[in-house]
Enzyme design. Structure first.
Site, mmCIF file in Angstrom:
data_model
loop_
_atom_site.group_PDB
_atom_site.id
_atom_site.type_symbol
_atom_site.label_atom_id
_atom_site.label_comp_id
_atom_site.label_asym_id
_atom_site.label_seq_id
_atom_site.Cartn_x
_atom_site.Cartn_y
_atom_site.Cartn_z
ATOM 1 N N ALA A 28 -39.529 -39.915 40.061
ATOM 2 C CA ALA A 28 -38.220 -40.014 39.434
ATOM 3 C C ALA A 28 -38.257 -39.133 38.189
ATOM 4 C CB ALA A 28 -37.928 -41.460 39.060
ATOM 5 N N GLY A 82 -41.588 -42.024 42.511
ATOM 6 C CA GLY A 82 -40.392 -42.019 43.358
ATOM 7 C C GLY A 82 -40.526 -41.093 44.562
ATOM 8 N N GLU A 105 -46.772 -44.724 37.992
ATOM 9 C CA GLU A 105 -45.834 -45.211 36.975
ATOM 10 C C GLU A 105 -46.523 -45.903 35.808
ATOM 11 O OE1 GLU A 105 -45.401 -45.490 40.238
ATOM 12 O OE2 GLU A 105 -43.306 -45.072 40.757
ATOM 13 N N GLU A 144 -42.280 -43.079 47.072
ATOM 14 C CA GLU A 144 -41.336 -44.117 47.519
ATOM 15 C C GLU A 144 -40.281 -43.536 48.459
ATOM 16 O OE1 GLU A 144 -40.739 -45.134 43.330
ATOM 17 O OE2 GLU A 144 -41.171 -47.207 43.865
#
Ligand code: CAA
Length: 258
Positions: free
Chosen positions: A66, A109, A132, A112
């Protein structure tokens, strides 16, 4: 809606190829990328001429996570009220089968996003992880859940707590990816898998996907019951007659595509 700025969508027969295209940020998934990917894939999902969607990135990065710069200044209320990342759930809810073709970094992300896809193919250069924790946060697009279901508690816990990454070989051994291929072959291989899937009966492929996904949501007895009902239901399709007749007649089947 198109024109998109952070992704490129191409059609190759019944396959759609969606390429993440933010090279300056290693395809970091900011809100614009999220909305464009979701918008494009939801539209492709509704299109009867598309039977499979391939999602890929660049040679260096599928997606490096992300977008850290976009998230950094946000408050709890910003995240809560905008329900940050919730739109990604729609990708996992598509009925059309999806293939992630991962080369290079698939971190946070990015990992993911790959796990939101149905089939995960990796180049030998792929690097997976949920780093993260090194940023003082936890995964937010399902990583702690899907990674744990894919590779088990031992590796998921270590990856989420230390932030260390896995190379493609380890990811394959752990069951995160279905196959590892040489980087130069990744896209051709992913498109070939997609073309195979897209050549099947579209409704039956949707049911197969739905049935496998059910395994992650229910007990074994309920899952088997769900599968049995779908199995009976496919006998209402012309594709069941065509598939079995083609076998008996020793010819390739000609499936309808919705
Ligand atoms: N967000 C925003 N920008 C990012 C980014 C990210 N996740 N990852 C890379 N970039 C940017 C870098 O800031 C850099 O931009 P500038 O040139 O403007 O500085 C550019 O992309 C190139 O990156 P690097 O110079 O860092 O490239 P590298 O080859 O030296 O390193 C890397 C590659 C190891 C992947 C490194 O970029 C990195 O560690 N990225 C962050 C990985 C990460 O922590 N991901 C998790 C994000 S949090 C998350 O995803 C939450 C969630 O669960 C959804």
């Amino acid at each position: 809606a198109p024109p998109y700025e952070t992704i490129v969508v191409e059609r190759k027969g019944r396959t759609a190829l969606l390429t993440l295209n933010r090279p300056e940020a290693l395809n970091a998934l900011n809100l614009q990328v999220m909305h464009e990917v979701v918008d494009a894939t939801v539209a492709l999902d509704r299109d009867p001429d598309i039977g499979c969607v391939v999602i890929t990135g660049s040679e260096k990065a599928f997606a490096a996570g992300a977008d850290i710069k976009e998230m950094r200044p946000r408050s709890y209320l910003d995240m809560y009220l905008s329900d940050w990342f919730t739109a990604w759930d729609r990708l996992g809810a598509l009925r059309t089968p999806t293939v992630a073709a991962v080369s290079g970094y698939a971190l946070g992300g990015g990992c993911e996003l790959a796990m939101l896809c149905d089939i995960l193919l990796a180049a030998d250069t792929a690097v997976f992880g949920q780093p993260e924790i090194k940023l003082g946060v936890v995964p937010g697009i399902g990583g702690s859940q899907r990674l744990t279901r894919a590779v088990g508690k031992a590796k998921a816990m270590e990856l989420c707590l230390t932030g260390r990454t896995m190379d493609a070989a380890e990811a394959e051994r752990a069951g995160l990816v279905s196959r590892v291929v040489p980087a130069g072959d990744l896209l051709a291989e992913a498109l070939s898998v997609a073309e195979t899937v897209a050549g099947m009966s579209a409704p039956v492929a949707m049911m197969a996907k739905e049935s496998v996904n059910r395994a992650f949501e229910t007990t074994l007895a309920e899952g088997v019951r769900f599968e049995r009902r779908l199995f009976h239901a496919v006998f209402a399709t012309e594709d069941q007659k065509e598939g079995m007749t083609a076998f008996v007649e020793k010819r390739p089947p000609r499936f309808t595509h919705r």
